[in-house]
Design a protein around this motif. Sequence first.
Motif, PDB file in Angstrom:
ATOM      1  N   LEU A 100       0.827  -1.207   0.000  1.00 23.09           N
ATOM      2  CA  LEU A 100       0.000   0.000   0.000  1.00 23.09           C
ATOM      3  C   LEU A 100       0.863   1.260   0.000  1.00 23.09           C
ATOM      4  CD1 LEU A 100      -2.855  -0.978   2.479  1.00 23.09           C
ATOM      5  CD2 LEU A 100      -3.048  -0.622   0.017  1.00 23.09           C
ATOM      6  N   ARG A 101       1.924   1.247   0.781  1.00 22.36           N
ATOM      7  CA  ARG A 101       2.818   2.417   0.799  1.00 22.36           C
ATOM      8  C   ARG A 101       3.475   2.612  -0.570  1.00 22.36           C
ATOM      9  NH1 ARG A 101       3.736   0.687   6.308  1.00 22.36           N
ATOM     10  NH2 ARG A 101       3.027   2.351   7.729  1.00 22.36           N
ATOM     11  N   GLN A 102       3.845   1.522  -1.223  1.00 19.39           N
ATOM     12  CA  GLN A 102       4.394   1.640  -2.570  1.00 19.39           C
ATOM     13  C   GLN A 102       3.355   2.181  -3.542  1.00 19.39           C
ATOM     14  OE1 GLN A 102       5.967  -2.197  -3.652  1.00 19.39           O
ATOM     15  NE2 GLN A 102       7.590  -2.154  -2.096  1.00 19.39           N
ATOM     16  N   ASP A 103       2.097   1.717  -3.401  1.00 16.03           N
ATOM     17  CA  ASP A 103       1.032   2.231  -4.263  1.00 16.03           C
ATOM     18  C   ASP A 103       0.813   3.726  -4.043  1.00 16.03           C
ATOM     19  OD1 ASP A 103       0.765  -0.330  -5.181  1.00 16.03           O
ATOM     20  OD2 ASP A 103      -1.017  -0.806  -3.981  1.00 16.03           O
ATOM     21  N   ILE A 104       0.881   4.145  -2.783  1.00 14.34           N
ATOM     22  CA  ILE A 104       0.708   5.578  -2.481  1.00 14.34           C
ATOM     23  C   ILE A 104       1.824   6.394  -3.108  1.00 14.34           C
ATOM     24  CG2 ILE A 104       0.718   7.280  -0.618  1.00 14.34           C
ATOM     25  CD1 ILE A 104      -0.689   5.190   1.130  1.00 14.34           C
TER      26      ILE A 104
ATOM     27  N   GLN B 181      -6.171  15.566 -17.448  1.00 15.21           N
ATOM     28  CA  GLN B 181      -7.026  15.749 -16.274  1.00 15.21           C
ATOM     29  C   GLN B 181      -7.546  14.405 -15.765  1.00 15.21           C
ATOM     30  OE1 GLN B 181      -9.941  18.515 -17.796  1.00 15.21           O
ATOM     31  NE2 GLN B 181      -8.853  20.325 -16.978  1.00 15.21           N
ATOM     32  N   GLN B 182      -7.914  13.542 -16.703  1.00 15.46           N
ATOM     33  CA  GLN B 182      -8.371  12.215 -16.313  1.00 15.46           C
ATOM     34  C   GLN B 182      -7.249  11.417 -15.656  1.00 15.46           C
ATOM     35  OE1 GLN B 182     -11.596  11.033 -16.626  1.00 15.46           O
ATOM     36  NE2 GLN B 182     -10.817   9.387 -15.329  1.00 15.46           N
ATOM     37  N   ALA B 183      -6.027  11.524 -16.197  1.00 18.64           N
ATOM     38  CA  ALA B 183      -4.890  10.811 -15.617  1.00 18.64           C
ATOM     39  C   ALA B 183      -4.588  11.318 -14.211  1.00 18.64           C
ATOM     40  CB  ALA B 183      -3.658  10.969 -16.512  1.00 18.64           C
ATOM     41  N   ALA B 184      -4.632  12.644 -14.025  1.00 18.60           N
ATOM     42  CA  ALA B 184      -4.391  13.204 -12.695  1.00 18.60           C
ATOM     43  C   ALA B 184      -5.472  12.775 -11.716  1.00 18.60           C
ATOM     44  CB  ALA B 184      -4.324  14.728 -12.783  1.00 18.60           C
ATOM     45  N   LEU B 185      -6.747  12.767 -12.194  1.00 18.88           N
ATOM     46  CA  LEU B 185      -7.848  12.329 -11.343  1.00 18.88           C
ATOM     47  C   LEU B 185      -7.689  10.864 -10.945  1.00 18.88           C
ATOM     48  CD1 LEU B 185     -10.579  12.829 -10.002  1.00 18.88           C
ATOM     49  CD2 LEU B 185     -11.661  12.250 -12.196  1.00 18.88           C
ATOM     50  N   ASN B 186      -7.309  10.031 -11.915  1.00 22.62           N
ATOM     51  CA  ASN B 186      -7.096   8.609 -11.613  1.00 22.62           C
ATOM     52  C   ASN B 186      -5.993   8.426 -10.577  1.00 22.62           C
ATOM     53  OD1 ASN B 186      -9.087   7.982 -13.458  1.00 22.62           O
ATOM     54  ND2 ASN B 186      -7.652   7.587 -15.133  1.00 22.62           N
ATOM     55  N   ALA B 187      -4.891   9.205 -10.710  1.00 21.53           N
ATOM     56  CA  ALA B 187      -3.779   9.086  -9.759  1.00 21.53           C
ATOM     57  C   ALA B 187      -4.212   9.511  -8.368  1.00 21.53           C
ATOM     58  CB  ALA B 187      -2.590   9.916 -10.237  1.00 21.53           C
ATOM     59  N   ARG B 188      -4.985  10.613  -8.278  1.00 22.10           N
ATOM     60  CA  ARG B 188      -5.448  11.072  -6.976  1.00 22.10           C
ATOM     61  C   ARG B 188      -6.378  10.060  -6.324  1.00 22.10           C
ATOM     62  NH1 ARG B 188      -5.987  16.056  -9.701  1.00 22.10           N
ATOM     63  NH2 ARG B 188      -8.251  15.744  -9.862  1.00 22.10           N
ATOM     64  N   GLN B 189      -7.274   9.512  -7.105  1.00 22.81           N
ATOM     65  CA  GLN B 189      -8.203   8.533  -6.552  1.00 22.81           C
ATOM     66  C   GLN B 189      -7.485   7.259  -6.110  1.00 22.81           C
ATOM     67  OE1 GLN B 189     -11.122   8.090  -9.667  1.00 22.81           O
ATOM     68  NE2 GLN B 189     -12.364   9.833  -8.930  1.00 22.81           N
ATOM     69  N   ALA B 190      -6.494   6.835  -6.900  1.00 22.95           N
ATOM     70  CA  ALA B 190      -5.721   5.650  -6.509  1.00 22.95           C
ATOM     71  C   ALA B 190      -4.977   5.902  -5.199  1.00 22.95           C
ATOM     72  CB  ALA B 190      -4.739   5.285  -7.619  1.00 22.95           C
ATOM     73  N   ARG B 191      -4.409   7.115  -5.066  1.00 22.08           N
ATOM     74  CA  ARG B 191      -3.711   7.449  -3.824  1.00 22.08           C
ATOM     75  C   ARG B 191      -4.692   7.480  -2.652  1.00 22.08           C
ATOM     76  NH1 ARG B 191      -1.401  13.332  -3.522  1.00 22.08           N
ATOM     77  NH2 ARG B 191      -3.667  13.648  -3.378  1.00 22.08           N
ATOM     78  N   GLN B 192      -5.865   8.072  -2.863  1.00 20.88           N
ATOM     79  CA  GLN B 192      -6.853   8.147  -1.794  1.00 20.88           C
ATOM     80  C   GLN B 192      -7.337   6.767  -1.372  1.00 20.88           C
ATOM     81  OE1 GLN B 192      -9.822  10.712  -3.477  1.00 20.88           O
ATOM     82  NE2 GLN B 192      -8.630  12.609  -3.144  1.00 20.88           N
ATOM     83  N   ARG B 193      -7.529   5.884  -2.358  1.00 24.50           N
ATOM     84  CA  ARG B 193      -7.961   4.526  -2.010  1.00 24.50           C
ATOM     85  C   ARG B 193      -6.883   3.809  -1.203  1.00 24.50           C
ATOM     86  NH1 ARG B 193      -9.999   4.637  -7.366  1.00 24.50           N
ATOM     87  NH2 ARG B 193      -8.104   3.601  -8.115  1.00 24.50           N
ATOM     88  N   ALA B 194      -5.622   3.937  -1.624  1.00 27.99           N
ATOM     89  CA  ALA B 194      -4.535   3.282  -0.896  1.00 27.99           C
ATOM     90  C   ALA B 194      -4.379   3.875   0.509  1.00 27.99           C
ATOM     91  CB  ALA B 194      -3.225   3.411  -1.680  1.00 27.99           C
ATOM     92  N   GLN B 195      -4.495   5.204   0.624  1.00 28.78           N
ATOM     93  CA  GLN B 195      -4.391   5.828   1.936  1.00 28.78           C
ATOM     94  C   GLN B 195      -5.538   5.418   2.845  1.00 28.78           C
ATOM     95  OE1 GLN B 195      -4.179   9.970   0.819  1.00 28.78           O
ATOM     96  NE2 GLN B 195      -1.941  10.023   0.925  1.00 28.78           N
ATOM     97  N   ALA B 196      -6.736   5.333   2.288  1.00 27.16           N
ATOM     98  CA  ALA B 196      -7.887   4.923   3.097  1.00 27.16           C
ATOM     99  C   ALA B 196      -7.725   3.486   3.582  1.00 27.16           C
ATOM    100  CB  ALA B 196      -9.169   5.069   2.279  1.00 27.16           C
ATOM    101  N   GLU B 197      -7.243   2.602   2.706  1.00 23.40           N
ATOM    102  CA  GLU B 197      -7.044   1.208   3.113  1.00 23.40           C
ATOM    103  C   GLU B 197      -5.951   1.105   4.172  1.00 23.40           C
ATOM    104  OE1 GLU B 197      -6.041  -3.173   1.126  1.00 23.40           O
ATOM    105  OE2 GLU B 197      -6.381  -1.398  -0.153  1.00 23.40           O
ATOM    106  N   LEU B 198      -4.871   1.876   4.000  1.00 23.63           N
ATOM    107  CA  LEU B 198      -3.795   1.855   4.992  1.00 23.63           C
ATOM    108  C   LEU B 198      -4.276   2.422   6.329  1.00 23.63           C
ATOM    109  CD1 LEU B 198      -0.824   1.325   5.648  1.00 23.63           C
ATOM    110  CD2 LEU B 198      -0.306   3.617   4.795  1.00 23.63           C
ATOM    111  N   ALA B 199      -5.070   3.501   6.283  1.00 24.97           N
ATOM    112  CA  ALA B 199      -5.595   4.080   7.518  1.00 24.97           C
ATOM    113  C   ALA B 199      -6.516   3.106   8.242  1.00 24.97           C
ATOM    114  CB  ALA B 199      -6.341   5.379   7.206  1.00 24.97           C
TER     115      ALA B 199
END
Length: 353
Positions: free
Chosen positions: A59-63, A142-160
């Motif tokens: 998860l940290r690597q994904d973030i 914009q779509q690529a940036a949105l996808n990256a942000r959402q992927a980071r948020q999902r990984a951070q939420a799972e880690l939290a």
Amino acid sequence: MGKALRWSEKWFHRGLWLVAFVFAWFLVGLGSTIVGDLPQVEQQRTLDEFLDPQRAPQLRQDIDAAQRAARDAQDALDQAQLRHRTAQANHRAARDTFSNWLATRNATQRPEQDPELIERTQQLEGYRGSEREALAAVEAQQQAALNARQARQRAQAELAQMQEDARQSYESARRAQELRVFLYRLALTLPLLVAAGWLFAKQRKSTYWPFVWGFIFFALFAFFVELVPYLPSYGGYVRYIVGIVITVIGGRFAIHALQRYLERQQQAETLPDRQRRQELDYDLAQTRLAKGVCPGCERAVDLKDPKNDFCPHCGMGLHNPCGACQTRKSAFARYCHACGEPAARADGAAAPG
């Protein structure tokens, strides 16, 4: 001892108290160093130890990867937006130029300009196509940036969530570790306190009393400063319970000590006056007299009253006449202040102390 001590003896006592404090200071420094190093016997626990050892690093690597992708997408988006603005400017300029030219052509109605009209129309369509391509590039980034942000948020939420699930186990382990460290400190300081109590009861007036008192000061500091602040909290229950236990033990000891003292005083007051004065320590008697209290019962008496030869509370003799010169003197004096005769020889009895 106060006024009963010689001038040199007072300074010797002050010097010995200084020895006691210096000795206690060095002991406190050594004890503080040892107590401060005690937590090193336990390995410090961290929250990461209670996380999934396979999933948490992934998860940290994904973030980190999502953060890098978001930065790259943002950089590309900035470039695409710049190109889009450039294409928009080119399209507006070409459209304005075409509109002006078209207005001129309509005014002149020159048919030979039809081929140029077609060419200009094609150029305008080219600018419009470039603008659409630039806009599509912007939307893609914009779509690529949105996808990256959402992927980071999902990984951070799972880690939290993983950390929250592991926190209870971590807190339990940390409290257990704190308790073990506290027990180490208790095992070190409690014997010191017991030894200090024994020294206070048995050796505080011995020849080496400065070292005895220095050790007592050190033990009290080690217990109340080096140990008590590290009491485990557990919501305050442990601290309050320990405080109650210490208060009950100390209060019970004080109550029993007071009862024993009163019993001794009552028994002493039944003894003959001469025996009571003989058993009373000379320096202690002089100290109490200097404070204006009876050396026997420690109640206040007016020693300046020439009629107060006996304590009105316990009957102990405070003044008596010298056997040699009959001058009124203190019954606890070793020598007569008027003639210098020893009290033992002049009174026909042993001097007190």
